[in-house]
Write an enzyme that holds these catalytic residues in place. Structure first.
Site, mmCIF file in Angstrom:
data_model
loop_
_atom_site.group_PDB
_atom_site.id
_atom_site.type_symbol
_atom_site.label_atom_id
_atom_site.label_comp_id
_atom_site.label_asym_id
_atom_site.label_seq_id
_atom_site.Cartn_x
_atom_site.Cartn_y
_atom_site.Cartn_z
ATOM 1 C CB SER A 49 -0.908 0.006 1.233
ATOM 2 O OG SER A 49 -1.510 1.277 1.421
ATOM 3 C CE1 TYR A 70 -4.571 -2.935 3.758
ATOM 4 C CE2 TYR A 70 -3.891 -0.650 3.450
ATOM 5 C CZ TYR A 70 -4.151 -1.909 2.930
ATOM 6 O OH TYR A 70 -3.994 -2.134 1.574
#
Length: 665
Positions: free
Chosen positions: A517, A530
């Protein structure tokens, strides 16, 4: 009551069959060539019914080549015969159009007469109007109009045959340009506006989205989604008192071509048209762009000269002459007949992105057409986690398109099998291996199966993931959020790679792609669970890369920007954010497989990483500003908050989202 359908495996046909199965009773007999029986069987599995019965025949044979004994057995049983089988292709030659559209219709009438059907339904086209200028209503047919192509001529001739030679009651349906399903985007071929999509993709990939463009008014077009066409035919066919009538399945409000293109530009993320040169307002008809375009590119000599050039961007020269209609198609009769049914043409802007997404994910052949990608992927077994939707699903389609063998891994077996069937229908190969990747023992079993059953494990794509957007103050009693995220995003991915490493070592080759990410580089607020899990996988891969490079095993970490997938759907404020599509994300995955770089980053992600290194305090203050501007979601808070406050900050949110495009906020 029973039905008979020609063209049932075609685009409109299979949607019509679905409508009949959903809303009507009785068997549905479908004409099918012997060579197409496997395709029909795949559709029957998809429809999950035994009411669809194949009838072997051929459109080019008298009485459609249907066995005489079958006709005798079913004479008098068929209430409705729908004739959809035809060529729907502006580029087809005269002989093919004649055989399919004209002879095929005559043979259909022969079968209808032999069976004694009560109603014949002929799906014609607005092409019967040719280049008629002005208003063409549903009572009009042979108005002396010029028919500029074999397609126009044979569709007109086929409808004439029905009108003059049918010995049973008939109805005619004239769809405009039929595009994909308005809710799913499903489409099975490149046609109509889809010819121009590769050009829009090139504009998106080469020009900034904010760049304004000026267009030229070349007239109006008329687009209708296939679900509207199928629903309307089903409804109109069963209304009493309309035999001997034609229905226009068109958008009552024609769309200027430039507005349609602009809607698809917005869907693609390409530059948009801010204005157009108003030909109709400034110039006489003969000098208007639409008239000039039709006059020039309608010439066969010009088409032959242009085709080598236009075909390079996927646009046959014949199509250029038909980008707009000189005709306005009136549909008052159809609108009256459909009144109260709830069946209508949706606004193009509302489903343009859906059409674009389907094309980009299913019909764009650029991956398979690239010899470099085909060479790298041909015959390679690519294990893809999270393959049932989003990035994983599109990556599997692209891998298969390039000759690779996707190994589909996710929890949902049914979705994986549907994807496998789609890949096989297109001539590819795929393997299905359902697995809950949060269960470490299940991963061990999966690895043992893969190593045993596959001839090689060439690539592993760690795509499956869990995202949680919740501030720390709302997470103090939710430690399980951190455990669940680490379990899938980190422990599951590491366990899978470690289980397959022995096979890769034996092969002396292997590549692991981690879909990470941009948050690892930018550290946005509310994503502590996350981002920490993705950072852990990044760090693990970076460490073991030095240990495994001598064994031929390499790693790529893709710091993916915000992608429009089901994973971000619960965060409603993302609906208006600039994102990349699953197909764009899958292209990055394919690039990682082929080129095998250590990292794939965005410019903004790299800028974020540099900012954290050179000016950490300033960077944290900017992120704190974003923390104040973007609220926790309702789901994260577990209760409603004032919508007025959220609405007042929307402009600030959109500004930050556009400046920091792709960052998770």
């Amino acid at each position: 009551m029973s039905y008979f359908v020609t063209g049932a495996t075609g685009f409109i046909g299979r949607h019509l069959v679905r409508e009949l199965l959903d809303h009507r009773e009785g068997e549905v007999f479908v004409l099918c060539r012997a060579s197409s029986l496997p395709r029909l069987e795949a559709l029957r599995r998809r429809w999950r019914t035994d009411r669809v019965v194949p009838v072997v025949g051929d459109l080019t044979e008298p009485t459609l080549g249907v066995d005489e004994a079958w006709v005798a057995e079913h004479a008098g049983e068929v209430e409705h015969l729908f004739h959809l089988a035809a060529i729907y292709d502006m580029t087809a030659d005269d002989a093919a159009n004649e055989a399919m559209n004209v002879d095929g219709t005559r043979h259909t009438l022969e079968l209808a007469h032999a069976l004694g059907v009560r109603h014949l339904h002929h799906v014609s086209s607005v092409a019967v109007a040719g280049d008629f200028r002005g208003r063409f209503d549903e009572t009009m047919f042979d108005e002396g109009q010029h028919l500029p192509s074999p397609y126009h001529r044979t569709k007109h001739e086929a409808e004439r045959i029905v009108r003059e030679e049918a010995e049973v009651p008939w109805r005619v349906y004239r769809p405009a340009i039929v595009v994909g399903h308005s809710e799913t985007g499903e489409m099975d071929k490149v046609d109509g506006p889809y010819y121009f999509f590769p050009l829009l993709k090139t504009l998106r990939d080469t020009l900034p989205g904010w760049l304004p463009m000026v267009g030229v008014d070349i007239g109006d077009t008329n687009l209708v989604p296939v679900d509207y066409v199928a629903s309307a035919i089903d409804h109109l066919a069963h209304l009493p008192g309309h035999d001997g009538e034609a229905f226009h399945l068109v958008d009552p409000q024609p769309t200027p071509v430039i507005e349609a293109v602009d809607a698809f530009c917005a869907a693609a993320g390409a530059p948009r048209f801010v204005t157009s040169l108003d030909g109709p307002g400034l110039l006489p008809r003969v000098l208007r762009p639409a008239s000039l375009l039709a006059g020039v590119v309608g010439n066969p000599v010009v088409q032959k000269a242009l085709d080598p050039l236009t075909s390079r961007i996927g646009i046959p020269a014949e199509v250029l002459a038909h980008t707009s209609f000189p005709t306005v198609f009136a549909s008052r009769r159809t609108e009256r007949a459909l009144a109260g049914s709830g069946i209508g043409v949706p606004d193009l802007e509302g489903y343009a992105r859906t059409l674009w997404s389907w094309w980009e994910e299913h019909l764009d052949t650029s991956t398979g057409d690239d010899p470099r990608i085909r060479s790298a992927l041909r015959g390679k077994h690519v294990v893809i986690t999270g393959a049932s939707s989003g990035i994983g699903e599109v990556t599997a389609l692209k891998v298969a398109q390039a000759g690779g063998v996707p190994v589909l891994v996710a929890r949902g077996k049914d979705k994986l099998e549907d994807l496998q069937a789609l890949i096989e229908l297109r001539g590819g190969t795929a393997h299905v291996h359902p697995c809950d990747l949060s269960d470490l023992e299940a991963i061990d079993e999966l690895c043992a199966t893969l190593v045993t059953e596959l001839p090689s494990v060439d690539v592993v794509v760690n795509n499956a993931g869990r995202s949680i957007r919740r501030s720390l103050k709302l997470s103090e009693d939710r430690f399980h959020d951190f455990e669940r995220t680490m379990q899938l995003n980190y422990f599951g991915a590491v366990r899978l790679v470690m289980g397959l490493l022995p096979a890769m070592r034996r092969q002396k080759r292997g590549h692991v792609v981690n879909v990470s990410s941009i948050g690892v580089q930018t550290n946005p607020p509310r994503f502590s669970a996350y981002v920490a899990s993705k950072s852990a996988l990044d760090s693990w891969s970076n460490v073991v890369s030095s240990e495994l490079v001598g064994d031929g095993v390499t790693f790529t970490n893709i710091h993916m920007p915000l992608v429009r997938t089901p994973m971000i759907a619960p965060t409603k404020l993302y609906d208006k954010f600039p994102t990349i599509s699953p197909a764009q994300a899958a292209d990055l995955v394919v690039e990682a497989i082929v080129e095998r770089p250590h990292e794939i980053n965005t410019l903004l992600g790299n800028a974020g990483a540099v900012a954290h290194t050179l000016a950490p305090r300033t960077t944290f203050r900017v992120l704190n500003l974003a923390y104040q501007v973007f609220p926790d979601s309702t789901a994260a808070k577990g209760r409603d908050r004032s919508e007025g406050q959220a609405a007042s900050r929307e402009s600030e949110q959109l500004m930050l989202a556009r400046v920091f495009k792709g960052v998770h906020w």
